[in-house]
Design a protein around this motif. Structure first.
Motif, short mmCIF file in Angstrom:
data_model
loop_
_atom_site.label_atom_id
_atom_site.label_comp_id
_atom_site.label_asym_id
_atom_site.label_seq_id
_atom_site.Cartn_x
_atom_site.Cartn_y
_atom_site.Cartn_z
N ALA B 209 -82.12 -43.60 21.45
CA ALA B 209 -83.36 -44.37 21.36
C ALA B 209 -83.86 -44.70 22.77
CB ALA B 209 -83.13 -45.65 20.57
N ALA B 210 -82.92 -45.05 23.66
CA ALA B 210 -83.30 -45.39 25.03
C ALA B 210 -83.95 -44.19 25.71
CB ALA B 210 -82.07 -45.84 25.82
N ALA B 211 -83.31 -43.02 25.59
CA ALA B 211 -83.86 -41.82 26.22
C ALA B 211 -85.27 -41.57 25.70
CB ALA B 211 -82.96 -40.63 25.94
N GLU B 212 -85.44 -41.77 24.39
CA GLU B 212 -86.75 -41.53 23.78
C GLU B 212 -87.77 -42.52 24.33
OE1 GLU B 212 -86.40 -41.58 19.57
OE2 GLU B 212 -88.36 -40.62 19.30
N SER B 213 -87.40 -43.78 24.40
CA SER B 213 -88.37 -44.78 24.86
C SER B 213 -88.70 -44.59 26.33
CB SER B 213 -87.85 -46.20 24.61
OG SER B 213 -86.99 -46.59 25.66
N LEU B 214 -87.80 -43.94 27.06
CA LEU B 214 -88.07 -43.70 28.48
C LEU B 214 -88.92 -42.45 28.69
CD1 LEU B 214 -84.55 -44.62 29.84
CD2 LEU B 214 -86.65 -45.92 30.12
N GLY B 215 -89.24 -41.77 27.58
CA GLY B 215 -90.18 -40.66 27.68
C GLY B 215 -89.60 -39.29 27.41
N ALA B 216 -88.30 -39.23 27.06
CA ALA B 216 -87.69 -37.93 26.84
C ALA B 216 -88.00 -37.42 25.44
CB ALA B 216 -86.17 -38.02 27.02
#
Lengths: 368, 314
Positions: B209-216
């Motif tokens: 989820a973190a990676a996704e929210s950071l734009g990945a």
């Protein structure tokens, strides 16, 4: 002037089967403000945050960021930085690589990345530690990396999902002030989720209290504390004594209620539309607004007082928490927070003393 | 005060009994040396293996005199020279190494998505289904499974029957290199999944989820976050699959039909057909050396992964 709120929600609902995780949530948050969503576990506060971040889709209602609905926008396309409960730092990268990650993923100009990373590591006071691996950093330093990583791409909105919950008290209080400092310095609109009422009161411009997926009150910290809008908020924020009783008579905001054969005067906090004699009410008195005194002559301004026996004395350093059993109120236990700056007088366990409060400080709510 | 013991749960009383018995047998138990003493059966087990290895090493240095059928008194490296010169043995060795490498890569490639879905799915049904499908072959055993493939892929097998219905001539799907590799991959798959599962479970969903929210994007998350974090599990699984398939016997024997021998098959032939235990032993030693070398190469290149057991990686 009609300004568009930085974030707003209208009638947002999320249901899992029969369970309403989030129910009819509406709120507005102005640009640059710090909002805390406060509630017990299971109140739907984290779900609300995940809805805003885009990890979940509402069944009903819309979320707007800068006036635009984000229903069709994937989480990686929203301009939202998030600090997670367990931080979710990437252990295979250094602190600096963690901070650079969103810049790379969002295709920032490669030449500016090192400077930007440096600037944000400086902002969170980690200059010189960029080369460290995550497991080489202390808990507080890891928090700082997580904040820098969430802010480095200058998002429209910062979300904090109880990142401080796991820290020890001293570090937690230090980081609360740190969040506040960074938020003020950058002016970034922030939504923080917590079950820690102290944290909510300390850091926020605006507090939303949630329970069972619904908003209980949406107000400033001062208002939440001074005039809670229902018994739940009164009980959840601060140390509060709650009594069940019955309505007897009403005169303006002054209300007379009956609690175990005693007639007490309080201040009505509910809307008075159709209030009949005999409806059940809840009365709340804050523990710090209850007074203790030995003789009736010492009573200064308490309109209501009873005799009670001290059943517990908890010394907390700057204050003492007493618990008294009051026979006149069917042995109800009353908690009192006692600050005595003058003579450090204490009451003994088992001692019989007077306990009382002003009728102004007893808030009466009608129970549905 | 006497307590009423019968009111305690059965398991507690059982444990108390065991403790009492243990106290009788070994009154001074639980001291500094007892953990080491408890190690002794396992050490004995491994020790016997090492002892056998010593004998194999000794035998590998003695050549068989084919006229008298006796082994030479003095040591020589003749058997090893023969193993490295004889084209048949050389091709068997290369076939084993190449086969093990291909099997390892394909197995990991297939096991990763399987494990990922198994670990991440929210559907309890799907997870159970994937787990049962994974464990079922364990109860069948390697030899029976290989025979199963004979029935399915044989000249008169099910697959050729079906192909016959649409007018396709029977295909020769067995007794070639691909069929051996296919059997090995199928055999190794559960091992790889079981080795990968803890590594993937250890990656919190919050990280994704973190990676996704950071734009990945999804692909970037896999590439930059999940793969690197699962690396140690991949290495552990890879090493297990590599060594197991390098030394496998049944799949090449049954699905290869004698034409696709691995080193283990050649050793078997020397011991039980030609009765040249000296030469067979030298092949066994060679297999150990090759296996150890391959593992060493992996260690040097990418670290020991989960097999490092918490020792500092790299």
């Amino acid at each position: 002037m009609n300004r568009i709120p930085a974030v707003s929600a209208s009638n947002v609902c999320l249901q899992f089967g029969d369970v309403h995780a989030v129910k009819n949530v509406c709120f507005e948050l102005e640009e640059g403000r710090f909002l805390t969503v406060l509630g017990p576990s299971g109140s739907g506060k984290t779900t609300l945050l995940r809805l805003i971040a885009g990890f979940q889709q509402p069944n009903k209602g819309e979320i707007f960021i800068k006036g635009q609905t984000v229903r069709e926008v994937a989480p990686n396309k929203r301009s939202i930085g998030m600090v997670f409960q367990r931080l979710a730092l990437f252990p295979h990268m250094t602190a600096a690589e963690n901070v650079a990650f969103p810049l790379k993923m969002r295709r920032f100009d490669v030449r500016m990345i090192p400077d930007r990373v440096k600037k944000y590591l400086h902002l969170v006071r980690l200059e010189g530690l960029g080369g460290r691996r995550i497991n080489e950093l202390s808990g507080g330093q890891q928090q700082r990396v997580a904040i820098a990583r969430a802010l480095v791409f200058e998002p429209d909105l910062l979300l904090l999902d109880e990142p401080l919950a796991a820290l020890d008290r001293k570090l937690r209080e230090e980081m609360q002030l740190e969040f506040r400092r960074i938020q003020k310095e950058l002016g970034v609109t922030t939504i923080n989720v917590t079950h820690d009422q102290r944290e909510a009161l300390v850091v926020s411009d605006q507090i939303i209290v949630m329970d069972h997926g619904e908003i209980q009150q949406d107000a400033t910290p001062l208002e939440i504390y001074r005039s809670p809008s229902n018994p739940f908020v009164a009980n959840f924020v601060g140390v509060t004594n709650l009594f069940h009783g019955m309505l007897e008579s009403l005169e303006g905001q002054k209300v007379a209620i009956r609690i175990s054969q005693q007639r007490l005067i309080g201040t009505l906090k509910s809307e008075k539309l159709t209030l009949n004699q005999g409806v059940s009410v809840k009365a709340a008195v804050r523990a710090e607004q209850v007074r203790l005194f030995r003789g009736q002559s010492e009573n200064r301004d308490c309109e209501v007082y009873f005799e009670g026996r001290v059943t517990d004395v908890i010394f907390e350093g700057e204050r003492i928490l007493y618990e008294l059993s009051v026979a006149a109120l069917s042995d109800a236990l009353i908690r009192i927070i006692h600050h005595d700056q003058q003579d450090f007088s204490t009451f003994e366990l088992g001692e019989v003393v007077f306990v009382g409060w002003k009728s102004r400080d007893m808030h009466v709510f009608v129970v549905d | 005060m006497r307590r009423n013991l019968s009111s305690y749960p059965l398991m507690w009383r059982l444990m108390d009994m065991l403790e009492a018995i243990f106290k009788k047998i070994w009154p001074k138990g639980g001291g500094f040396w007892s953990p080491y003493l408890m190690l002794s059966p396992a050490i004995l087990l491994v020790g016997l293996l090492v002892l056998g290895l010593g004998y194999i090493g000794d035998a590998s240095l003695r050549t068989l005199d084919t006229s008298t059928f006796l082994f030479s008194e003095e040591w020589s490296l003749t058997n090893y020279e023969r193993a490295l010169i004889e084209p048949f043995i050389r091709s068997v060795i290369w076939r084993s190494i190449l086969g093990a490498t291909i099997v390892t890569m394909i197995t990991l490639l297939l096991a990763f998505p399987y494990t990922y879905v198994m670990v991440r799915t929210r559907s309890a049904f799907l997870r159970k289904f994937l787990l049962i499908t994974l464990f079922l072959p364990f109860f069948i055993g390697q030899v029976v499974r290989a025979y199963g493939w004979l029935i399915i892929l044989g000249k008169q097998g099910i697959v050729n029957d079906i192909l016959g219905l649409v007018g396709i001539e029977p295909l020769r799907m067995l007794f070639n290199y691909p069929s051996v590799l296919f059997g090995l991959i199928q055999y190794m798959f559960p091992f790889a999944v079981l080795m990968l599962a803890p590594a993937l479970t250890a990656i919190p969903e919050e990280i994704e989820a973190a990676a996704e929210s950071l734009g990945a994007s999804w692909v970037e998350t896999m590439l930059h976050v999940i793969f690197p974090m699962a690396k140690s599990g991949m290495i552990g699984a890879g090493l297990v699959v590599l060594t197991l398939s390098l030394t496998d016997f049944a799949m090449p024997a049954i699905l290869g039909g004698g034409t696709q021998d691995f080193v283990a098959n050649a050793i078997y032939d020397q011991f039980f057909r030609t009765s040249d235990q000296g030469f067979g032993s030298s092949l066994a030693v060679l297999l150990i050396v090759i296996g150890s070398f391959l593992v060493w190469v992996v260690f040097v290149l990418v670290g020991a992964g989960t097999l490092a057991m918490g020792a500092k990686d790299k």
